[in-house]
Design a protein around this motif. Structure first.
Motif, short mmCIF file in Angstrom:
data_model
loop_
_atom_site.label_atom_id
_atom_site.label_comp_id
_atom_site.label_asym_id
_atom_site.label_seq_id
_atom_site.Cartn_x
_atom_site.Cartn_y
_atom_site.Cartn_z
N LEU A 88 0.84 -1.19 0.00
CA LEU A 88 0.00 0.00 0.00
C LEU A 88 0.87 1.24 0.00
O LEU A 88 1.91 1.26 0.65
CB LEU A 88 -0.89 0.03 1.24
CG LEU A 88 -2.22 -0.71 1.13
CD1 LEU A 88 -3.02 -0.48 2.39
CD2 LEU A 88 -3.00 -0.27 -0.07
N GLU A 119 -10.52 -3.13 14.54
CA GLU A 119 -10.00 -2.48 13.35
C GLU A 119 -10.48 -3.23 12.12
O GLU A 119 -10.41 -4.45 12.06
CB GLU A 119 -8.48 -2.43 13.39
CG GLU A 119 -7.95 -1.54 14.50
CD GLU A 119 -6.48 -1.25 14.37
OE1 GLU A 119 -6.09 -0.10 14.62
OE2 GLU A 119 -5.71 -2.16 14.03
N GLY A 120 -10.96 -2.50 11.14
CA GLY A 120 -11.43 -3.13 9.93
C GLY A 120 -12.81 -3.73 10.08
O GLY A 120 -13.51 -3.52 11.07
N ALA A 179 -2.21 5.70 1.94
CA ALA A 179 -3.39 4.84 2.04
C ALA A 179 -4.19 5.19 3.27
O ALA A 179 -3.66 5.45 4.32
CB ALA A 179 -2.95 3.38 2.11
N SER A 180 -5.49 5.19 3.13
CA SER A 180 -6.34 5.57 4.26
C SER A 180 -6.80 4.35 5.01
O SER A 180 -7.21 3.37 4.42
CB SER A 180 -7.55 6.36 3.77
OG SER A 180 -8.28 5.59 2.86
N GLY A 181 -6.74 4.42 6.34
CA GLY A 181 -7.16 3.29 7.16
C GLY A 181 -8.65 3.34 7.44
O GLY A 181 -9.29 4.37 7.34
N LEU A 182 -9.19 2.21 7.82
CA LEU A 182 -10.59 2.17 8.22
C LEU A 182 -10.74 2.72 9.63
O LEU A 182 -9.78 2.84 10.37
CB LEU A 182 -11.09 0.73 8.16
CG LEU A 182 -11.05 0.11 6.76
CD1 LEU A 182 -11.47 -1.36 6.84
CD2 LEU A 182 -11.96 0.85 5.81
N SER A 186 -5.80 -0.76 6.51
CA SER A 186 -6.47 -0.90 5.22
C SER A 186 -6.08 -2.20 4.53
O SER A 186 -6.93 -2.95 4.05
CB SER A 186 -6.12 0.29 4.32
OG SER A 186 -6.66 1.48 4.83
N SER A 242 -2.26 3.37 9.50
CA SER A 242 -3.49 3.40 8.71
C SER A 242 -3.37 2.51 7.48
O SER A 242 -4.33 1.85 7.07
CB SER A 242 -3.83 4.84 8.30
OG SER A 242 -2.84 5.38 7.45
N ALA A 243 -2.18 2.45 6.89
CA ALA A 243 -1.96 1.57 5.75
C ALA A 243 -2.05 0.11 6.18
O ALA A 243 -2.58 -0.74 5.45
CB ALA A 243 -0.60 1.85 5.11
N ASP A 259 -7.32 -5.32 6.53
CA ASP A 259 -8.73 -5.63 6.38
C ASP A 259 -8.99 -6.38 5.07
O ASP A 259 -9.76 -7.34 5.04
CB ASP A 259 -9.55 -4.33 6.42
CG ASP A 259 -11.05 -4.60 6.48
OD1 ASP A 259 -11.49 -5.25 7.44
OD2 ASP A 259 -11.75 -4.18 5.56
N ARG A 260 -8.34 -5.95 4.00
CA ARG A 260 -8.49 -6.65 2.72
C ARG A 260 -7.97 -8.08 2.80
O ARG A 260 -8.60 -9.02 2.31
CB ARG A 260 -7.75 -5.88 1.62
CG ARG A 260 -8.30 -4.51 1.29
CD ARG A 260 -8.07 -4.15 -0.16
NE ARG A 260 -6.71 -4.45 -0.61
CZ ARG A 260 -5.72 -3.56 -0.64
NH1 ARG A 260 -5.91 -2.34 -0.19
NH2 ARG A 260 -4.55 -3.91 -1.12
#
Length: 237
Positions: A22, A43-44, A26-29, A224, A220-221, A227-228
């Motif tokens: 990333l 998180e996520g 990159a923006s975190g959830l 993100s 934050s990266a 989570d994916r």
């Protein structure tokens, strides 16, 4: 009683090929726990229950098992799954890296001013603000690099139905497993004191293969990307 062995250091530029990277912006959830307090950590979008349901059995990939502390017997295997490796252990507190008010020689008898993997500016990681996990240094028991795990790789750390995403940030003793940074422990509601904190059991570490957060210091990266990868892990296992 907890005990730690000094962690090892490696070259700052080690292991930088990845299939999942990333960018720095990159923006975190949304991080419910960080603002609301450790008891609320989520998180996520993937729940702790969903992740834990996929790691109920172990297909051992390590040649042997690890101790959780110097004085314990070796009972913890490294287990393999599609796209990840995992283990279930304790959590000792790593306060190594940049010297701060929370992490220094005055707070941690085992303090070292370096980490195996470094920030994008070349400085060691900062344990009191960056969630990171310590992996055992490569040995005849298990070689993390050969398993697709590298510095900056994403880790889902689960404790008492809470999920915290972290990065692989440091290496430790060759025969001991179960250690994470001050910030990881604090986010999960575990006492982060490097000398007397931590927890003796109940922590699950899921490390996603061939992943890498860039820059490593961007939490934050990590959220993100984590989570994916967690969604993919749930789908493929």
């Amino acid at each position: 009683m907890r005990s730690r062995t000094l962690t090892l250091t490696a070259a700052a530029g080690a292991a930088l090929l990845a299939s999942a990277v990333l960018p720095a912006n990159a923006s975190g959830l949304t991080r419910g726990a960080a603002a609301a307090g450790p008891a609320a950590t989520q998180e996520g979008s993937v729940s702790a229950a969903d992740l834990l349901a996929k790691v109920t059995s172990c297909s051992q990939i390590s040649s042997g098992k690890y101790k959780t502390d110097d004085e314990t017997s070796a009972t913890v295997p490294v287990c393999g799954k599609n796209g990840a490796v995992f283990w279930k252990a304790d959590m000792d507190i790593d306060c190594d890296g940049q010297r701060t008010s929370k992490c220094s020689e005055s707070t941690d008898p085992w303090y070292q001013d370096d980490t195996a993997f470094h920030q994008s500016d070349g400085k060691p990681l900062r344990a009191d603000t960056l969630p990171y996990v310590v992996v055992p240094s490569s040995s005849s028991i298990w070689n993390y690099g050969s398993a697709g795990i590298k510095g900056g790789g994403v880790v889902a750390v689960i404790y008492q139905n809470k999920v915290e995403y972290a990065v692989v940030g440091d290496t430790g003793p060759t025969k001991i497993i179960g250690e994470a940074s001050y910030a990881t422990a604090k986010a999960l509601g575990i006492d982060p004191d490097p000398e007397n904190g931590g927890t003796d059991s109940g922590v699950t570490y899921i490390l996603f293969k061939n992943s890498q957060v860039s820059p490593i210091e961007s939490h934050s990266a990590a959220v993100s990307l984590g989570d994916r990868l967690a969604q993919t892990f749930i789908r493929d296992n």
